[in-house]
Design an enzyme around this catalytic site. Structure first.
Site, PDB file in Angstrom:
ATOM      1  N   TYR A  49      -3.340   8.379   7.227  1.00 20.71           N
ATOM      2  CA  TYR A  49      -3.690   7.008   6.874  1.00 20.71           C
ATOM      3  C   TYR A  49      -4.460   7.048   5.564  1.00 20.71           C
ATOM      4  O   TYR A  49      -5.131   8.014   5.224  1.00 20.71           O
ATOM      5  CB  TYR A  49      -4.446   6.254   7.982  1.00 20.71           C
ATOM      6  CG  TYR A  49      -3.528   5.948   9.152  1.00 20.71           C
ATOM      7  CD1 TYR A  49      -2.678   4.840   9.126  1.00 20.71           C
ATOM      8  CD2 TYR A  49      -3.481   6.798  10.243  1.00 20.71           C
ATOM      9  CE1 TYR A  49      -1.804   4.591  10.170  1.00 20.71           C
ATOM     10  CE2 TYR A  49      -2.615   6.550  11.301  1.00 20.71           C
ATOM     11  CZ  TYR A  49      -1.775   5.450  11.255  1.00 20.71           C
ATOM     12  OH  TYR A  49      -0.905   5.212  12.276  1.00 20.71           O
TER      13      TYR A  49
ATOM     14  N   HIS B  25       0.820  -1.223   0.000  1.00 21.23           N
ATOM     15  CA  HIS B  25       0.000   0.000   0.000  1.00 21.23           C
ATOM     16  C   HIS B  25       0.855   1.275   0.000  1.00 21.23           C
ATOM     17  O   HIS B  25       0.354   2.350  -0.283  1.00 21.23           O
ATOM     18  CB  HIS B  25      -0.899  -0.007   1.241  1.00 21.23           C
ATOM     19  CG  HIS B  25      -2.349   0.269   0.960  1.00 21.23           C
ATOM     20  ND1 HIS B  25      -2.884   0.357  -0.309  1.00 21.23           N
ATOM     21  CD2 HIS B  25      -3.393   0.494   1.817  1.00 21.23           C
ATOM     22  CE1 HIS B  25      -4.181   0.609  -0.220  1.00 21.23           C
ATOM     23  NE2 HIS B  25      -4.511   0.702   1.046  1.00 21.23           N
TER      24      HIS B  25
ATOM     25  N   ASP C 161      -0.758   2.508  -5.321  1.00 23.50           N
ATOM     26  CA  ASP C 161      -0.692   1.083  -5.640  1.00 23.50           C
ATOM     27  C   ASP C 161      -1.939   0.698  -6.425  1.00 23.50           C
ATOM     28  O   ASP C 161      -3.014   1.251  -6.198  1.00 23.50           O
ATOM     29  CB  ASP C 161      -0.585   0.264  -4.351  1.00 23.50           C
ATOM     30  CG  ASP C 161      -1.731   0.546  -3.371  1.00 23.50           C
ATOM     31  OD1 ASP C 161      -1.916   1.712  -2.994  1.00 23.50           O
ATOM     32  OD2 ASP C 161      -2.453  -0.404  -3.006  1.00 23.50           O
TER      33      ASP C 161
ATOM     34  N   ASN D  89      -7.124   5.816   4.168  1.00 25.62           N
ATOM     35  CA  ASN D  89      -8.563   6.045   4.003  1.00 25.62           C
ATOM     36  C   ASN D  89      -8.995   7.492   4.197  1.00 25.62           C
ATOM     37  O   ASN D  89     -10.123   7.848   3.888  1.00 25.62           O
ATOM     38  CB  ASN D  89      -9.360   5.158   4.963  1.00 25.62           C
ATOM     39  CG  ASN D  89      -9.155   3.687   4.673  1.00 25.62           C
ATOM     40  OD1 ASN D  89      -8.444   3.313   3.740  1.00 25.62           O
ATOM     41  ND2 ASN D  89      -9.770   2.847   5.471  1.00 25.62           N
TER      42      ASN D  89
ATOM     43  N   ASN E 242      -9.347   2.886  -1.436  1.00 28.01           N
ATOM     44  CA  ASN E 242      -9.926   3.795  -0.439  1.00 28.01           C
ATOM     45  C   ASN E 242      -9.252   5.160  -0.403  1.00 28.01           C
ATOM     46  O   ASN E 242      -9.897   6.159  -0.102  1.00 28.01           O
ATOM     47  CB  ASN E 242      -9.921   3.147   0.941  1.00 28.01           C
ATOM     48  CG  ASN E 242     -10.935   2.023   1.033  1.00 28.01           C
ATOM     49  OD1 ASN E 242     -11.954   2.048   0.360  1.00 28.01           O
ATOM     50  ND2 ASN E 242     -10.640   1.022   1.839  1.00 28.01           N
TER      51      ASN E 242
END
Length: 192
Positions: free
Chosen positions: A65, A19, A92, A67, A113
């Site tokens: 983060y 990620h 990614d 999201n 996300n």
């Protein structure tokens, strides 16, 4: 191009995960440009600025983060009056195999996300994306676990090659020659 965003998750435990490909790409670019990131709380991320062809280009690694990436992107975009069309987001991509890299403008989130949150905060899908392939685990229920783990060694070297190859189109991106950038990136080298 005024804003380059590398997506990833902050913290030591995520450094080598699939990620965090966007973080790796933008860190490598900053190294090449000999510039350092510093924490900017008002932009919820690590930022630096590059001057290329007398233009300032911001580099951002959101620290919210994955999201909640849109919060950081929207904050810096509002502050510097950067339009979505002037942004490149590196992330990614499950739908591309390790070793593949594709540049494209606009499109949906494809289940990513980080992209989903950026689209929500910007209220548009119309920004550039550099998609670095990480492959798919083969089962949609395994995706969350898959992206939060490091790739196998052979995949890691393919991903690294894709990062290196896609960095070669940087001069074309900043000059605004996206057609040439896509052609160069998407054309496979001829075998000898």
């Amino acid at each position: 191009m005024k804003l380059i965003v590398g997506l990833g998750n902050p913290g030591e435990k995520y450094v080598a995960t699939r990620h965090n490909v966007g973080f790796h790409w933008i860190s490598r670019l900053a190294e090449e440009l000999n510039i350092q990131f510093k924490s900017e709380s008002k932009f919820h991320g690590l930022c630096t600025v590059a001057t290329q062809a007398n233009e300032q280009i911001w580099l951002l690694k959101p620290q919210t983060y994955m999201n909640a990436s849109g919060m950081a992107v929207a904050a810096i975009a509002r502050f510097y009056k950067i339009t979505p069309e002037q942004m490149l987001v590196i992330h990614d991509e499950l739908d591309l195999p390790p070793g593949a890299a594709k540049l494209k403008f606009s499109g949906g989130a494809g289940g990513h996300n980080g992209l989903k949150d950026i689209i929500s905060h910007l209220a548009t899908q119309d920004f550039w994306r550099l998609r670095i392939g990480i492959g798919h685990p083969g089962n949609k229920h395994a995706v969350a676990d898959y992206v939060l783990h490091p790739p196998k060694q052979d995949e890691a070297s393919l991903i690294d090659e894709a990062i290196q190859r896609s960095l070669t189109i940087w001069p074309l991106i900043i000059s605004g020659d996206y057609t040439a950038a896509m052609h160069k990136l998407h054309t496979k080298p001829k075998a000898l």
